[in-house]
Design an enzyme around this catalytic site. Structure first.
Site, PDB file in Angstrom:
ATOM      1  N   LYS A   1       0.829  -1.193   0.000  1.00  0.00           N
ATOM      2  CA  LYS A   1       0.000   0.000   0.000  1.00  0.00           C
ATOM      3  C   LYS A   1       0.869   1.251   0.000  1.00  0.00           C
ATOM      4  O   LYS A   1       1.980   1.170   0.498  1.00  0.00           O
ATOM      5  CB  LYS A   1      -0.972   0.027   1.182  1.00  0.00           C
ATOM      6  CG  LYS A   1      -0.394  -0.307   2.574  1.00  0.00           C
ATOM      7  CD  LYS A   1       0.716   0.450   3.209  1.00  0.00           C
ATOM      8  CE  LYS A   1       0.712   1.902   3.466  1.00  0.00           C
ATOM      9  NZ  LYS A   1       1.920   2.365   4.217  1.00  0.00           N
TER      10      LYS A   1
ATOM     11  N   TYR B   1      -4.704   3.876   6.368  1.00  0.00           N
ATOM     12  CA  TYR B   1      -5.260   2.929   7.349  1.00  0.00           C
ATOM     13  C   TYR B   1      -6.567   3.468   7.936  1.00  0.00           C
ATOM     14  O   TYR B   1      -7.495   2.698   8.211  1.00  0.00           O
ATOM     15  CB  TYR B   1      -4.252   2.685   8.484  1.00  0.00           C
ATOM     16  CG  TYR B   1      -3.029   1.923   8.048  1.00  0.00           C
ATOM     17  CD1 TYR B   1      -3.061   0.535   7.953  1.00  0.00           C
ATOM     18  CD2 TYR B   1      -1.854   2.574   7.722  1.00  0.00           C
ATOM     19  CE1 TYR B   1      -1.943  -0.175   7.550  1.00  0.00           C
ATOM     20  CE2 TYR B   1      -0.727   1.872   7.316  1.00  0.00           C
ATOM     21  CZ  TYR B   1      -0.775   0.501   7.230  1.00  0.00           C
ATOM     22  OH  TYR B   1       0.330  -0.197   6.830  1.00  0.00           O
TER      23      TYR B   1
HETATM   24  P1  NDP Z   1      12.285   1.469   2.789  1.00  0.00           P
HETATM   25  O1  NDP Z   1      12.763   2.807   2.366  1.00  0.00           O
HETATM   26  O2  NDP Z   1      12.710   0.955   4.104  1.00  0.00           O
HETATM   27  O3  NDP Z   1      12.651   0.369   1.688  1.00  0.00           O
HETATM   28  C1  NDP Z   1      12.427   0.578   0.332  1.00  0.00           C
HETATM   29  C2  NDP Z   1      13.428  -0.241  -0.462  1.00  0.00           C
HETATM   30  O4  NDP Z   1      13.130  -0.075  -1.842  1.00  0.00           O
HETATM   31  C3  NDP Z   1      14.876   0.190  -0.318  1.00  0.00           C
HETATM   32  O5  NDP Z   1      15.512  -0.366   0.788  1.00  0.00           O
HETATM   33  C4  NDP Z   1      15.476  -0.294  -1.613  1.00  0.00           C
HETATM   34  O6  NDP Z   1      15.758  -1.668  -1.486  1.00  0.00           O
HETATM   35  C5  NDP Z   1      14.319  -0.188  -2.600  1.00  0.00           C
HETATM   36  N1  NDP Z   1      14.439   0.964  -3.521  1.00  0.00           N
HETATM   37  C6  NDP Z   1      14.521   0.862  -4.869  1.00  0.00           C
HETATM   38  N2  NDP Z   1      14.595   2.055  -5.424  1.00  0.00           N
HETATM   39  C7  NDP Z   1      14.582   2.960  -4.420  1.00  0.00           C
HETATM   40  C8  NDP Z   1      14.670   4.382  -4.371  1.00  0.00           C
HETATM   41  N3  NDP Z   1      14.746   5.118  -5.496  1.00  0.00           N
HETATM   42  N4  NDP Z   1      14.641   4.982  -3.166  1.00  0.00           N
HETATM   43  C9  NDP Z   1      14.524   4.250  -2.039  1.00  0.00           C
HETATM   44  N5  NDP Z   1      14.452   2.923  -2.027  1.00  0.00           N
HETATM   45  C10 NDP Z   1      14.467   2.259  -3.202  1.00  0.00           C
HETATM   46  O7  NDP Z   1      10.682   1.526   2.717  1.00  0.00           O
HETATM   47  P2  NDP Z   1       9.638   0.605   3.469  1.00  0.00           P
HETATM   48  O8  NDP Z   1      10.097  -0.784   3.479  1.00  0.00           O
HETATM   49  O9  NDP Z   1       9.248   1.225   4.740  1.00  0.00           O
HETATM   50  O10 NDP Z   1       8.353   0.760   2.491  1.00  0.00           O
HETATM   51  C11 NDP Z   1       8.283   0.108   1.240  1.00  0.00           C
HETATM   52  C12 NDP Z   1       6.813  -0.014   0.813  1.00  0.00           C
HETATM   53  O11 NDP Z   1       6.125  -0.793   1.767  1.00  0.00           O
HETATM   54  C13 NDP Z   1       6.051   1.307   0.742  1.00  0.00           C
HETATM   55  O12 NDP Z   1       5.153   1.278  -0.325  1.00  0.00           O
HETATM   56  C14 NDP Z   1       5.303   1.376   2.059  1.00  0.00           C
HETATM   57  O13 NDP Z   1       4.119   2.131   1.976  1.00  0.00           O
HETATM   58  C15 NDP Z   1       5.007  -0.081   2.295  1.00  0.00           C
HETATM   59  N6  NDP Z   1       4.900  -0.414   3.719  1.00  0.00           N
HETATM   60  C16 NDP Z   1       3.822  -1.119   4.146  1.00  0.00           C
HETATM   61  C17 NDP Z   1       3.682  -1.446   5.452  1.00  0.00           C
HETATM   62  C18 NDP Z   1       2.520  -2.253   5.901  1.00  0.00           C
HETATM   63  O14 NDP Z   1       2.321  -2.384   7.103  1.00  0.00           O
HETATM   64  N7  NDP Z   1       1.732  -2.836   4.996  1.00  0.00           N
HETATM   65  C19 NDP Z   1       4.649  -1.022   6.467  1.00  0.00           C
HETATM   66  C20 NDP Z   1       5.776  -0.330   5.917  1.00  0.00           C
HETATM   67  C21 NDP Z   1       5.879  -0.021   4.584  1.00  0.00           C
HETATM   68  P3  NDP Z   1      17.083  -2.341  -2.090  1.00  0.00           P
HETATM   69  O15 NDP Z   1      18.218  -1.684  -1.385  1.00  0.00           O
HETATM   70  O16 NDP Z   1      16.924  -3.776  -1.749  1.00  0.00           O
HETATM   71  O17 NDP Z   1      17.078  -2.090  -3.569  1.00  0.00           O
END
Ligand code: NDP
Length: 388
Positions: free
Chosen positions: A142, A228
């Site tokens: 989401k 949410y």
């Molecule tokens: P993070 O910033 O912690 O992780 C995102 C990951 O995406 C990065 O670590 C990286 O992984 C990858 N990535 C690829 N391109 C980019 C870029 N241009 N900038 C930043 N990161 C990039 O985010 P979250 O894990 O918190 O959130 C990710 C998604 O999950 C969002 O859509 C958020 O809304 C959703 N979410 C949902 C939750 C829920 O409870 N359902 C809770 C938290 C988040 P890598 O280094 O491996 O390439």
């Protein structure tokens, strides 16, 4: 028998045989009572997480150690160091690990059944479409997309692929929120006249920068935390609203909110006159609350939306919201795997993601114009399965 069950189509064929009764003598009646419990050990569906950030590493990968019908089988990451660490930590085969350029080769990998997109919001569309083109089932985090146009494009791609598509709406599998759905949708305390929901946190130096970068996030706390509240009001009331009004909350002077809102308050109106007041913010820590005031009493969750520690109470002190906390992500992913194995629809489909993106856009439009925005043309879809 195990060989017979190693591909989707053969497993489905086997299920069809069972349902026709031919498997009865083979397995006996007790196995037929829950054939999937028997089938599960044959091969768990393989999940590849795309984007190894906080949510993948902190919640999804640990949850995939507890699932029955699916397991972590691969990753897609831009970081070779993370790829190496995850291979070691989770015993992943190198051939199941991709970067963003090699991702499309996943098409040829039968070990990956489900692609789970866990990237910054604006990247969801591209990776869902590419996963669809690779012929994979998909879970997308989401908010589904940062525009209605993107969400529609994603749905069309998944439809063309003929694969299952769900949104990472974990709370539809969580007992407290399911009870709110059930009690609300069955009007157990009478007609709900008013709902209230809030959710937010104080964005600080440790905050992930993409969350306040409009191009990557599509918006601020409304997209991230407010969704949410929106979901909670819809599944408790059991209706899609007919209009919305909204107001941005003032910039806090923190310097973080140059591109996205610091917060927003909004009001949903339902066809029967009920109203929902919601608040979200990146400038204030909120526990997360979901409350419904009905003709004969009230019910409330607080905390309502976290990964654990959820708690509820009602005006009647009847204990109906005294429920266990579970691993929500494991329940969510196992349910999706079962939808694939049994060829049945998910309760949190892409269409629900589209509905919410339509409503989020309406809330932004209402806040920008100061006018009420009609929402009668959004997708009319409510999860009634989780409420049962
Ligand atoms: P993070 O910033 O912690 O992780 C995102 C990951 O995406 C990065 O670590 C990286 O992984 C990858 N990535 C690829 N391109 C980019 C870029 N241009 N900038 C930043 N990161 C990039 O985010 P979250 O894990 O918190 O959130 C990710 C998604 O999950 C969002 O859509 C958020 O809304 C959703 N979410 C949902 C939750 C829920 O409870 N359902 C809770 C938290 C988040 P890598 O280094 O491996 O390439």
């Amino acid at each position: 028998m195990a060989d017979l069950l190693t591909s989707d189509s053969s497993r489905r064929e086997f299920m069809r045989t069972l349902s026709l009764g031919a498997g009865a003598s083979l397995l006996g009646a007790s196995a037929l009572a829950s054939p999937l419990e028997w089938l599960a050990p044959a091969r768990k569906l393989g999940v590849a997480l795309v984007g190894l950030g906080n949510y993948s590493s902190g919640q999804l990968a640990p949850a995939l150690q507890q699932t029955t019908y699916c397991q972590l089988a691969g990753v897609v990451t831009g970081s070779p160091a993370k790829a190496a660490q995850w291979q070691k930590q989770y015993g992943l085969a190198a051939k199941n690990c991709y970067d963003y350029k090699t991702f499309d080769r996943i098409l040829d990998n039968p070990a990956i059944d489900i692609v789970y997109v866990v990237l910054p919001n604006a990247l969801h569309a591209e990776y869902v479409v590419r996963a669809a083109q690779a012929g994979k089932h998909v879970i997308c985090e989401k908010p589904m997309a940062t525009s209605v146009a993107d969400a529609q494009h994603m749905l069309a791609a998944m439809k063309k692929a003929g694969k299952q598509f769900s949104i990472g709406y974990r709370l539809h599998f969580e007992p407290h929120n399911q009870a709110m759905m059930r009690l609300g949708q069955t009007a157990a305390y009478g007609k709900i006249n008013h709902l209230a929901a809030d959710n937010g946190f104080k964005f600080g130096p440790g905050g992930t920068p993409w969350r306040v970068n409009k191009q990557l996030s599509g918006g601020g706390p409304l997209m991230d935390m407010g969704i949410y509240c929106l979901q909670g009001c819809l599944y408790t009331k059991g209706q899609v609203p007919v209009s919305v009004t909204a107001k941005f909350t003032p910039e806090t002077g923190s310097g973080y909110f140059k591109e996205v809102e610091a917060g927003v308050n909004w009001q949903l109106r339902f066809a029967d006159g009920a109203v929902a007041d919601c608040r979200t913010s990146y400038a204030e820590n909120m526990q997360g609350r979901l409350r419904a005031d009905a003709a004969n009493g009230w019910l409330e969750l607080e905390p309502a939306f976290g990964y654990g520690g959820l708690a509820g109470r009602t005006s009647k002190n009847d204990g109906l919201l005294n429920l266990p906390n579970i691993n929500q992500q494991a329940a969510q992913m196992d349910d999706f795997a079962q939808c694939i194995l049994q060829n049945k629809p998910t309760r949190v489909p892409g269409e629900m993601g589209l509905r919410d993106v339509q409503l989020l856009e309406a809330i932004y439009r209402a806040a920008e114009t100061g006018r009420a925005v009609s929402t009668t043309d959004v997708v009319q879809l409510i999860d009634r399965t989780s409420a049962k």
